[in-house]
Design a protein around this motif. Structure first.
Motif, PDB file in Angstrom:
ATOM      1  N   ARG A 154       0.835  -1.206   0.000  1.00 32.57           N
ATOM      2  CA  ARG A 154       0.000   0.000   0.000  1.00 32.57           C
ATOM      3  C   ARG A 154       0.871   1.258   0.000  1.00 32.57           C
ATOM      4  N   VAL A 155       1.937   1.250   0.804  1.00 35.43           N
ATOM      5  CA  VAL A 155       2.867   2.382   0.836  1.00 35.43           C
ATOM      6  C   VAL A 155       3.459   2.630  -0.555  1.00 35.43           C
ATOM      7  N   LYS A 156       3.912   1.569  -1.194  1.00 39.78           N
ATOM      8  CA  LYS A 156       4.537   1.703  -2.511  1.00 39.78           C
ATOM      9  C   LYS A 156       3.531   2.168  -3.563  1.00 39.78           C
ATOM     10  N   ALA A 157       2.294   1.697  -3.453  1.00 45.03           N
ATOM     11  CA  ALA A 157       1.267   2.110  -4.416  1.00 45.03           C
ATOM     12  C   ALA A 157       0.982   3.602  -4.283  1.00 45.03           C
ATOM     13  N   ILE A 158       0.957   4.103  -3.059  1.00 40.66           N
ATOM     14  CA  ILE A 158       0.721   5.533  -2.842  1.00 40.66           C
ATOM     15  C   ILE A 158       1.875   6.351  -3.408  1.00 40.66           C
ATOM     16  N   VAL A 159       3.089   5.885  -3.173  1.00 36.40           N
ATOM     17  CA  VAL A 159       4.260   6.586  -3.722  1.00 36.40           C
ATOM     18  C   VAL A 159       4.182   6.638  -5.239  1.00 36.40           C
TER      19      VAL A 159
ATOM     20  N   ASP B  29       3.942  14.779  -6.636  1.00 34.39           N
ATOM     21  CA  ASP B  29       3.651  15.667  -5.519  1.00 34.39           C
ATOM     22  C   ASP B  29       4.957  16.057  -4.821  1.00 34.39           C
ATOM     23  N   PRO B  30       5.351  17.323  -4.898  1.00 34.56           N
ATOM     24  CA  PRO B  30       6.622  17.727  -4.258  1.00 34.56           C
ATOM     25  C   PRO B  30       6.587  17.620  -2.741  1.00 34.56           C
ATOM     26  N   GLU B  31       5.365  17.532  -2.160  1.00 30.58           N
ATOM     27  CA  GLU B  31       5.238  17.423  -0.700  1.00 30.58           C
ATOM     28  C   GLU B  31       5.260  15.979  -0.219  1.00 30.58           C
ATOM     29  N   LEU B  32       5.433  15.035  -1.138  1.00 33.43           N
ATOM     30  CA  LEU B  32       5.413  13.620  -0.777  1.00 33.43           C
ATOM     31  C   LEU B  32       6.538  13.308   0.202  1.00 33.43           C
ATOM     32  N   ASP B  33       6.172  12.847   1.397  1.00 36.84           N
ATOM     33  CA  ASP B  33       7.166  12.465   2.400  1.00 36.84           C
ATOM     34  C   ASP B  33       6.592  11.381   3.304  1.00 36.84           C
ATOM     35  N   THR B  34       7.378  10.964   4.276  1.00 35.51           N
ATOM     36  CA  THR B  34       6.975   9.861   5.143  1.00 35.51           C
ATOM     37  C   THR B  34       5.710  10.188   5.923  1.00 35.51           C
ATOM     38  N   ALA B  35       5.623  11.419   6.442  1.00 39.76           N
ATOM     39  CA  ALA B  35       4.454  11.792   7.239  1.00 39.76           C
ATOM     40  C   ALA B  35       3.179  11.751   6.401  1.00 39.76           C
ATOM     41  N   LEU B  36       3.260  12.231   5.167  1.00 44.26           N
ATOM     42  CA  LEU B  36       2.075  12.243   4.297  1.00 44.26           C
ATOM     43  C   LEU B  36       1.616  10.824   3.986  1.00 44.26           C
ATOM     44  N   VAL B  37       2.557   9.950   3.622  1.00 39.61           N
ATOM     45  CA  VAL B  37       2.209   8.568   3.285  1.00 39.61           C
ATOM     46  C   VAL B  37       1.668   7.845   4.511  1.00 39.61           C
TER      47      VAL B  37
ATOM     48  N   ILE C 122       6.698   2.893   8.734  1.00 36.40           N
ATOM     49  CA  ILE C 122       7.157   2.930   7.341  1.00 36.40           C
ATOM     50  C   ILE C 122       8.681   2.838   7.294  1.00 36.40           C
ATOM     51  N   GLN C 123       9.340   3.578   8.165  1.00 36.32           N
ATOM     52  CA  GLN C 123      10.808   3.523   8.208  1.00 36.32           C
ATOM     53  C   GLN C 123      11.289   2.102   8.500  1.00 36.32           C
ATOM     54  N   HIS C 124      10.596   1.430   9.427  1.00 33.26           N
ATOM     55  CA  HIS C 124      10.966   0.061   9.792  1.00 33.26           C
ATOM     56  C   HIS C 124      10.760  -0.897   8.620  1.00 33.26           C
ATOM     57  N   TRP C 125       9.607  -0.802   7.952  1.00 33.98           N
ATOM     58  CA  TRP C 125       9.317  -1.684   6.826  1.00 33.98           C
ATOM     59  C   TRP C 125      10.342  -1.519   5.708  1.00 33.98           C
ATOM     60  N   LEU C 126      10.642  -0.278   5.357  1.00 36.06           N
ATOM     61  CA  LEU C 126      11.573  -0.038   4.249  1.00 36.06           C
ATOM     62  C   LEU C 126      13.020  -0.360   4.655  1.00 36.06           C
ATOM     63  N   ALA C 127      13.343  -0.182   5.947  1.00 38.63           N
ATOM     64  CA  ALA C 127      14.686  -0.537   6.403  1.00 38.63           C
ATOM     65  C   ALA C 127      14.938  -2.031   6.210  1.00 38.63           C
ATOM     66  N   ALA C 128      13.876  -2.840   6.347  1.00 39.57           N
ATOM     67  CA  ALA C 128      14.013  -4.279   6.130  1.00 39.57           C
ATOM     68  C   ALA C 128      14.367  -4.587   4.678  1.00 39.57           C
ATOM     69  N   GLU C 129      14.090  -3.644   3.765  1.00 37.81           N
ATOM     70  CA  GLU C 129      14.454  -3.800   2.358  1.00 37.81           C
ATOM     71  C   GLU C 129      15.725  -3.024   2.014  1.00 37.81           C
ATOM     72  N   GLY C 130      16.371  -2.455   3.045  1.00 35.36           N
ATOM     73  CA  GLY C 130      17.626  -1.759   2.844  1.00 35.36           C
ATOM     74  C   GLY C 130      17.488  -0.378   2.232  1.00 35.36           C
TER      75      GLY C 130
ATOM     76  N   THR D  62      15.127   3.732   2.398  1.00 35.46           N
ATOM     77  CA  THR D  62      14.294   4.685   3.115  1.00 35.46           C
ATOM     78  C   THR D  62      13.224   5.189   2.156  1.00 35.46           C
ATOM     79  N   LEU D  63      12.194   5.842   2.682  1.00 38.38           N
ATOM     80  CA  LEU D  63      11.150   6.356   1.795  1.00 38.38           C
ATOM     81  C   LEU D  63      11.727   7.405   0.847  1.00 38.38           C
ATOM     82  N   ARG D  64      12.585   8.262   1.359  1.00 37.89           N
ATOM     83  CA  ARG D  64      13.169   9.309   0.513  1.00 37.89           C
ATOM     84  C   ARG D  64      13.955   8.695  -0.642  1.00 37.89           C
ATOM     85  N   ALA D  65      14.760   7.672  -0.342  1.00 42.60           N
ATOM     86  CA  ALA D  65      15.546   7.030  -1.397  1.00 42.60           C
ATOM     87  C   ALA D  65      14.637   6.289  -2.371  1.00 42.60           C
TER      88      ALA D  65
END
Length: 310
Positions: A209-214, A220-228, A239-247, A249-252
């Protein structure tokens, strides 16, 4: 020292509404539902330093909470003392039996289904536990069995402190409160650190779901972790924990997908300028876009127009 609330002196048809008013006062965004019009519940509330301690005894019910979008994140430690409860948060589910405990966060929706039960609840700032427990996110929404010595000691200390508060006729000294609070949190940290976790607990559907929203909001220039996090209904830390498991971050992850989309558009849309494509993909600064693009692919955006896409 302990403030008591009970439905016993409330008319039967008004008990659940009364219980919800009390619950919302003690813990924001909390709601209780029950099929029983004769619903019965008792609640004791006590402040120990910066901690809020509650002892709830109630009939079968469904307890739900919306995420609290304001203020500092708080954690709720649920220690089951009688009956059982089925708790769900962040895509995780745990069944608590007497002696077991769990950690929930106010930053994400929560649901608890209970039978007739009794429970001790400890409410604290996340920061108080975070400095005592590495990888705290692994414990949120997961059960900690009550059969370990540290959990048993935490349980016994919490019960002893509660009994002390019940019989005291005068408030304790500030030093006593500070020492008791520190001891309680240190024991809780010890219990959690000793719990065996099966590695990163990632909710696959939640991450999808996180990836689909991204992908849907790359422009959207305001797209960030808080918005998602707000759109998915979970905490930014999750979200940080989930993406860290894939090596990553949301920004990257966002940057990588913007650059991949840019490479496709540069080759497919010759009428739009490079600046227009950069702006379409959420880059407010074309020069920054060009630097990121060159770093990623080793050539400039203008050269990217000549790259064949299969």
């Amino acid at each position: 020292m302990i403030e008591h609330f009970s439905t016993r002196d409330v008319a039967s048809g008004e008990r659940l509404a009364y219980w919800n008013r009390i619950a919302a006062t003690q813990s924001a965004e909390l709601m209780i539902d029950s099929r029983n019009r004769e619903f019965r519940g008792d609640l004791g509330c006590w402040k120990l330093g910066r901690l809020a301690i509650m002892k709830a005894r109630a009939e079968a019910s469904v307890v739900s909470r919306q995420a609290v979008p304001y203020g500092d994140e708080r954690l709720l430690v649920h220690l089951q003392t009688r009956g059982s409860s089925d708790q769900r948060q962040l895509g995780r589910e745990c069944l608590l039996r007497p002696g077991d405990l769990s950690i929930c966060t106010t930053a994400a929706p929560m649901r608890i289904e209970t039978v007739s039960h009794e429970m001790l609840v400890l409410k604290l700032l996340r920061s108080e536990l975070e400095r005592r427990v590495p990888q705290l996110d692994l414990h949120i929404g997961s059960p900690t069995p009550g059969n370990s010595p540290a959990v048993h000691s935490f349980h016994q200390l919490l019960l002893a402190l509660w009994r002390e508060a019940e019989i005291r006729t005068a408030p304790p000294s500030a030093d006593w409160e500070t020492d008791a609070e520190t001891l309680l949190l240190d024991l809780l940290g010890l219990a959690l650190r000793g719990a065996v976790r099966g590695g990163p607990n990632v909710d696959g559907r939640g991450l999808a779901r996180v990836k689909a929203i991204v992908d849907a909001r790359l422009g959207d220039p305001e797209l960030d972790t808080a918005l998602v996090a707000q759109e998915v209904g979970i905490s930014p830390r999750t979200i940080q924990h989930w993406l860290a498991a894939e090596g990553t971050t949301l920004r990257a992850y966002v940057l990588e997908h913007r650059l991949e989309r840019a490479l496709d558009l540069l080759a497919a849309d010759r009428r739009s300028s490079i600046t227009a494509i950069a702006m379409e993909l959420g880059f407010n600064d074309p020069a920054y876009f060009a630097r990121c693009f060159r770093k990623r692919y080793g050539f400039s955006p203008s050269q990217g127009r000549e790259v064949p896409r299969g």
